[in-house]
Scaffold this motif. Structure first.
Motif, PDB file in Angstrom:
ATOM      1  N   ALA A  74      33.201  21.380   8.972  1.00 26.68           N
ATOM      2  CA  ALA A  74      32.700  20.527   9.896  1.00 26.68           C
ATOM      3  C   ALA A  74      32.365  19.346   9.339  1.00 26.68           C
ATOM      4  CB  ALA A  74      31.442  20.913   8.110  1.00 26.68           C
ATOM      5  N   LYS A  75      32.524  19.191  11.019  1.00 25.32           N
ATOM      6  CA  LYS A  75      33.149  17.935  11.453  1.00 25.32           C
ATOM      7  C   LYS A  75      32.228  16.651  10.500  1.00 25.32           C
ATOM      8  CE  LYS A  75      30.843  15.716  15.152  1.00 25.32           C
ATOM      9  NZ  LYS A  75      30.434  14.166  14.848  1.00 25.32           N
ATOM     10  N   ASN A  76      31.019  16.804   9.972  1.00 27.72           N
ATOM     11  CA  ASN A  76      30.821  16.157   9.360  1.00 27.72           C
ATOM     12  C   ASN A  76      30.856  15.842   7.854  1.00 27.72           C
ATOM     13  OD1 ASN A  76      29.721  15.075  12.184  1.00 27.72           O
ATOM     14  ND2 ASN A  76      27.831  15.211  11.697  1.00 27.72           N
ATOM     15  N   ALA A  77      31.179  16.621   7.314  1.00 23.74           N
ATOM     16  CA  ALA A  77      31.656  16.788   6.311  1.00 23.74           C
ATOM     17  C   ALA A  77      33.320  15.994   6.127  1.00 23.74           C
ATOM     18  CB  ALA A  77      31.934  17.986   5.721  1.00 23.74           C
ATOM     19  N   SER A 108      20.257   3.291  19.100  1.00 23.68           N
ATOM     20  CA  SER A 108      20.503   2.242  18.240  1.00 23.68           C
ATOM     21  C   SER A 108      21.762   1.695  16.825  1.00 23.68           C
ATOM     22  CB  SER A 108      19.236   0.833  18.065  1.00 23.68           C
ATOM     23  OG  SER A 108      18.674   1.484  17.132  1.00 23.68           O
ATOM     24  N   ARG A 109      20.892   3.246  16.013  1.00 27.33           N
ATOM     25  CA  ARG A 109      22.041   3.536  15.050  1.00 27.33           C
ATOM     26  C   ARG A 109      22.158   2.907  14.369  1.00 27.33           C
ATOM     27  NH1 ARG A 109      24.317   8.406  16.780  1.00 27.33           N
ATOM     28  NH2 ARG A 109      24.886   8.652  14.343  1.00 27.33           N
ATOM     29  N   PRO A 110      21.120   1.460  13.792  1.00 27.21           N
ATOM     30  CA  PRO A 110      21.553   0.779  13.112  1.00 27.21           C
ATOM     31  C   PRO A 110      22.049   1.059  11.462  1.00 27.21           C
ATOM     32  CG  PRO A 110      19.387   0.591  12.826  1.00 27.21           C
ATOM     33  CD  PRO A 110      19.942   1.811  14.080  1.00 27.21           C
ATOM     34  N   VAL A 111      23.245  -0.400  10.906  1.00 23.84           N
ATOM     35  CA  VAL A 111      23.390   0.451   9.279  1.00 23.84           C
ATOM     36  C   VAL A 111      22.981  -0.456   8.147  1.00 23.84           C
ATOM     37  CG1 VAL A 111      25.895   1.448  10.260  1.00 23.84           C
ATOM     38  CG2 VAL A 111      25.336  -1.579  10.393  1.00 23.84           C
ATOM     39  N   ASP A 112      22.028  -1.049   8.869  1.00 22.72           N
ATOM     40  CA  ASP A 112      20.838  -2.231   7.668  1.00 22.72           C
ATOM     41  C   ASP A 112      21.126  -1.375   6.225  1.00 22.72           C
ATOM     42  OD1 ASP A 112      18.817  -0.687   9.300  1.00 22.72           O
ATOM     43  OD2 ASP A 112      17.713  -1.153   8.595  1.00 22.72           O
ATOM     44  N   LEU A 113      21.100  -0.059   6.312  1.00 22.06           N
ATOM     45  CA  LEU A 113      20.606   0.330   5.055  1.00 22.06           C
ATOM     46  C   LEU A 113      21.784   1.212   3.948  1.00 22.06           C
ATOM     47  CD1 LEU A 113      17.661   3.508   6.367  1.00 22.06           C
ATOM     48  CD2 LEU A 113      17.535   1.152   5.000  1.00 22.06           C
ATOM     49  N   HIS A 114      22.745   0.809   4.886  1.00 14.85           N
ATOM     50  CA  HIS A 114      24.919   0.825   4.051  1.00 14.85           C
ATOM     51  C   HIS A 114      24.557  -0.732   3.870  1.00 14.85           C
ATOM     52  CE1 HIS A 114      25.996   4.727   6.823  1.00 14.85           C
ATOM     53  NE2 HIS A 114      24.645   4.242   7.301  1.00 14.85           N
ATOM     54  N   VAL A 160      15.761   8.426   5.390  1.00 10.46           N
ATOM     55  CA  VAL A 160      16.670   9.426   4.702  1.00 10.46           C
ATOM     56  C   VAL A 160      18.386   9.117   5.296  1.00 10.46           C
ATOM     57  CG1 VAL A 160      17.966  11.571   4.759  1.00 10.46           C
ATOM     58  CG2 VAL A 160      15.737  11.554   4.252  1.00 10.46           C
ATOM     59  N   THR A 161      18.966   8.441   5.380  1.00  7.35           N
ATOM     60  CA  THR A 161      20.434   8.650   5.979  1.00  7.35           C
ATOM     61  C   THR A 161      21.693   9.407   5.136  1.00  7.35           C
ATOM     62  OG1 THR A 161      21.944   6.464   6.771  1.00  7.35           O
ATOM     63  CG2 THR A 161      20.167   6.447   4.599  1.00  7.35           C
ATOM     64  N   VAL A 162      22.066   9.974   6.539  1.00  2.28           N
ATOM     65  CA  VAL A 162      23.103  10.593   5.780  1.00  2.28           C
ATOM     66  C   VAL A 162      24.131  10.093   5.458  1.00  2.28           C
ATOM     67  CG1 VAL A 162      25.146  12.491   6.615  1.00  2.28           C
ATOM     68  CG2 VAL A 162      22.343  12.794   7.180  1.00  2.28           C
ATOM     69  N   THR A 163      24.630   9.322   6.499  1.00  2.00           N
ATOM     70  CA  THR A 163      25.909   8.439   6.004  1.00  2.00           C
ATOM     71  C   THR A 163      25.564   7.419   5.058  1.00  2.00           C
ATOM     72  OG1 THR A 163      25.333   7.529   8.586  1.00  2.00           O
ATOM     73  CG2 THR A 163      27.638   8.387   8.684  1.00  2.00           C
ATOM     74  N   GLY A 164      23.940   7.033   5.414  1.00  2.32           N
ATOM     75  CA  GLY A 164      24.012   5.901   4.038  1.00  2.32           C
ATOM     76  C   GLY A 164      24.511   6.635   2.854  1.00  2.32           C
ATOM     77  N   THR A 222      18.864  17.820  13.573  1.00  2.00           N
ATOM     78  CA  THR A 222      18.359  17.100  15.182  1.00  2.00           C
ATOM     79  C   THR A 222      20.120  17.287  15.775  1.00  2.00           C
ATOM     80  OG1 THR A 222      18.841  14.721  16.257  1.00  2.00           O
ATOM     81  CG2 THR A 222      19.695  15.092  13.583  1.00  2.00           C
ATOM     82  N   ASP A 223      20.696  17.631  15.160  1.00  2.01           N
ATOM     83  CA  ASP A 223      22.585  17.879  15.914  1.00  2.01           C
ATOM     84  C   ASP A 223      21.902  19.415  16.868  1.00  2.01           C
ATOM     85  OD1 ASP A 223      24.199  16.661  13.873  1.00  2.01           O
ATOM     86  OD2 ASP A 223      23.183  15.563  14.944  1.00  2.01           O
ATOM     87  N   LEU A 224      20.751  20.197  17.139  1.00  2.00           N
ATOM     88  CA  LEU A 224      20.776  21.542  17.209  1.00  2.00           C
ATOM     89  C   LEU A 224      19.935  21.609  17.994  1.00  2.00           C
ATOM     90  CD1 LEU A 224      21.474  24.540  14.280  1.00  2.00           C
ATOM     91  CD2 LEU A 224      22.764  24.121  16.344  1.00  2.00           C
ATOM     92  N   THR A 267      12.367  14.038  16.272  1.00  2.00           N
ATOM     93  CA  THR A 267      12.578  12.385  14.634  1.00  2.00           C
ATOM     94  C   THR A 267      12.702  11.630  14.323  1.00  2.00           C
ATOM     95  OG1 THR A 267      11.961  14.341  12.720  1.00  2.00           O
ATOM     96  CG2 THR A 267       9.945  14.583  14.621  1.00  2.00           C
ATOM     97  N   ILE A 268      14.517  12.661  14.559  1.00  2.00           N
ATOM     98  CA  ILE A 268      15.802  11.586  13.348  1.00  2.00           C
ATOM     99  C   ILE A 268      15.855  10.576  15.081  1.00  2.00           C
ATOM    100  CG2 ILE A 268      17.477  11.465  12.279  1.00  2.00           C
ATOM    101  CD1 ILE A 268      15.442  12.912  11.264  1.00  2.00           C
ATOM    102  N   PHE A 269      15.904  10.720  15.842  1.00  2.00           N
ATOM    103  CA  PHE A 269      16.896   9.429  16.652  1.00  2.00           C
ATOM    104  C   PHE A 269      15.875   9.159  18.137  1.00  2.00           C
ATOM    105  CE2 PHE A 269      20.463   9.246  14.669  1.00  2.00           C
ATOM    106  CZ  PHE A 269      20.896  10.053  14.600  1.00  2.00           C
ATOM    107  N   GLU A 270      15.782   8.191  18.227  1.00  2.00           N
ATOM    108  CA  GLU A 270      15.093   7.593  19.135  1.00  2.00           C
ATOM    109  C   GLU A 270      15.368   7.973  21.313  1.00  2.00           C
ATOM    110  OE1 GLU A 270      16.783   5.632  17.464  1.00  2.00           O
ATOM    111  OE2 GLU A 270      17.239   3.803  18.804  1.00  2.00           O
ATOM    112  N   LEU A 314      27.874  14.561  22.842  1.00  4.82           N
ATOM    113  CA  LEU A 314      28.401  15.370  21.765  1.00  4.82           C
ATOM    114  C   LEU A 314      28.104  17.088  22.126  1.00  4.82           C
ATOM    115  CD1 LEU A 314      30.002  17.632  20.481  1.00  4.82           C
ATOM    116  CD2 LEU A 314      29.602  16.267  17.647  1.00  4.82           C
ATOM    117  N   ARG A 315      26.466  16.732  21.383  1.00  2.80           N
ATOM    118  CA  ARG A 315      25.349  17.469  20.806  1.00  2.80           C
ATOM    119  C   ARG A 315      24.650  17.800  22.416  1.00  2.80           C
ATOM    120  NH1 ARG A 315      28.354  19.972  17.051  1.00  2.80           N
ATOM    121  NH2 ARG A 315      27.750  18.206  14.995  1.00  2.80           N
ATOM    122  N   ALA A 316      24.385  17.270  23.407  1.00  2.80           N
ATOM    123  CA  ALA A 316      23.840  17.334  25.049  1.00  2.80           C
ATOM    124  C   ALA A 316      24.725  18.041  25.581  1.00  2.80           C
ATOM    125  CB  ALA A 316      23.553  16.413  24.988  1.00  2.80           C
TER     126      ALA A 316
END
Ligand code: EPZ
Length: 428
Positions: A21-24, A128-134, A170-174, A312-314, A334-337, A378-380
């Motif tokens: 998995a890329k995201n792993a 916009s993919r902010p990183v404020d939670l990180h 919920v933030t995966v990379t955060g 969301t990636d599917l 519901t995840i990305f705008e 990528l997914r589009a």
């Protein structure tokens, strides 16, 4: 730029090996910064994003070697990473802007070196993919963080101290950044509302193999007891559930039958449930998952959610499938705008889709027609490839560098199952 040409209408039959998995793999690569010893990763996929992360780690002083394939039947390569000494603490803009996941060096670098400068990733096509939670999570571990000249500058000269991190969403990379940083913080850290994605779980298992103490793995509440040091470990990257889900939809959209070697049903339960409603059967085999369409394809409603919900990636791939289903499907993101960029391109292929804010109403049509289409993310881009497999005539997919970021040898894997697909190299 290369493009991919697909002549649609072929039924896919055969076996497809699912890559790591890329995201792993991306957070796993970054975790090598947490130890001076060698981290050996097996089943590493050969993807543009992995090369970008490797280049970034190399700039920070990590020695990386690549050899052979992992033992135990995995198809991916074995990568050895050793951050014996660091030559820098900066992740520069020119690398971060190419791949947002570069933000994953922030936590481990700060924990290891007491300082990190990482360019703000900026937005991307899907939001916009902010990183404020990180940032707020690392501040809860005692980091002093300033944002200047487009960089996050984090300092913890006396090291990090454990604390309570409560993520408002919920933030995966955060979650991954916070978890990696906490493994070297003094004392206990609790992460509340942690992401539960299999890629987060895979990272946690690797960190434990490196000597970290993490409880609650797989749940939304993690408890990490910091250690002075982490040590060498060997870990195989978990199979890519998003690649597996993508190929399951390729089998369904072409009325075919494919075995996804290495895929794990436990990572795709929500997807399998939705696909079953749509008339697609997914059953476990000794080597992975068998996917076949039972009879007609029915429109079903889908809402993306954090794991274990529908990923969301599917979403884009599912939309392509619903374009040729009987009846209508309401797809809500519901995840990305802004994750409906595939819609105008699918409509150019004859799809009937109406978007209202974060929902898309898809009315199935009997057949799509091939067309030259443009990939935007990528997914589009892979959803357009799926549509091309089912469409009458020829589809040319341009800007396929998006595809190469997340799919290993896509055209080879599909061609091996009967697809009429080829990569057109751009004239030098
Ligand atoms: C990870 O991105 C994945 N990338 C994405 O995969 C995936 O779509 C996403 O998780 C959701 O599952 C990697 O793992 C490398 P988030 P990430 O933080 O961590 C908001 C792909 O196609 N948010 O879980 O960046 C954010 O805007 C990629 O492989 C904040 O507001 O996603 C989004 O609305 C695309 N502030 C939501 O949270 C923050 O500090 C979830 O984002 C962080 C996130």
């Amino acid at each position: 730029m290369d493009s991919i040409r697909i002549k649609g209408g072929k039924t896919l039959k055969g076996r497809i090996p699912i890559s790591g998995a890329k995201n792993a793999a991306l957070p796993l690569l970054a975790s090598c910064l947490l130890t001076e010893e060698t981290l050996t990763l097996g089943n590493v996929p050969h993807l543009a994003d992995i090369i970008t992360m490797s280049n970034l780690l190399g700039q920070l002083g990590v020695e990386i070697s690549l050899n052979g394939t992992a033992p135990g039947g995995y198809t991916g390569r074995v990568m050895e990473l050793k951050a014996a000494t660091l030559s820098g603490i900066t992740a520069p803009y020119d690398l971060v802007r190419k791949m947002r996941a570069s933000i994953l060096v922030l936590g481990p670098l700060l924990a290891r070196a007491g300082e990190a400068k990482v360019s703000l990733p900026g937005g991307c096509a899907i939001g916009s993919r902010p990183v404020d939670l990180h940032v707020t999570a690392l501040q809860k571990l005692g980091a002093e963080i300033t944002l200047d000249n487009g960089y996050i500058h984090a300092r913890a000269p006396k090291g990090l101290t454990g604390g309570e991190i409560i993520f408002p969403m919920v933030t995966v990379t955060g979650t991954e950044n916070a978890m990696m940083a906490a493994t070297l913080a003094k004392g206990e850290t609790t992460i509340v509302n942690a992401a539960r994605e299999p890629e987060v779980v895979d990272l946690a298992h690797c960190l434990v193999a490196m000597g970290a103490q993490i409880e609650g793995i797989g749940s939304d509440r993690l408890r990490i007891t910091g250690k002075d040091k982490l040590h060498a470990a060997r870990h195989n990257v978990v199979p890519d559930r998003i690649e597996a889900g993508t190929f399951a939809m390729a089998a369904a959209i072409t009325n075919g039958e494919m075995e996804l070697i290495g895929a794990k049903l436990e990572h795709l339960n929500s997807v399998a449930t939705i696909l079953a409603e749509a008339g697609v059967d997914i059953t476990e085999t000794s080597e992975g998952l068998m996917v076949r369409r039972l009879n007609s394809l029915n429109g079903v409603d889908v809402m993306t959610e954090p794991y274990p919900g529908f990923p969301t990636d599917l979403q884009a791939q599912m939309m392509a499938l619903m374009c040729v289903a009987n009846g209508a499907s309401m797809i809500t993101e519901t995840i990305f705008e802004n994750r409906f960029m595939h819609v105008p391109e699918l409509k150019r292929m004859g799809a009937n889709i109406t978007v209202h804010n974060s929902s898309a109403l898809v009315r199935g049509v009997p057949l799509l027609t091939g067309a030259p289409v443009m990939a935007t993310d990528l997914r589009a881009s892979v959803s357009l490839a799926l549509a091309g497999l089912a469409a009458r005539g020829e589809t040319t997919l341009n800007r396929i560098y998006h595809l190469d970021r997340g799919y290993e040898r896509l055209e080879e894997k599909l061609a091996a199952c009967g697809a009429d697909i080829e990569r057109i190299k751009e004239a030098a």
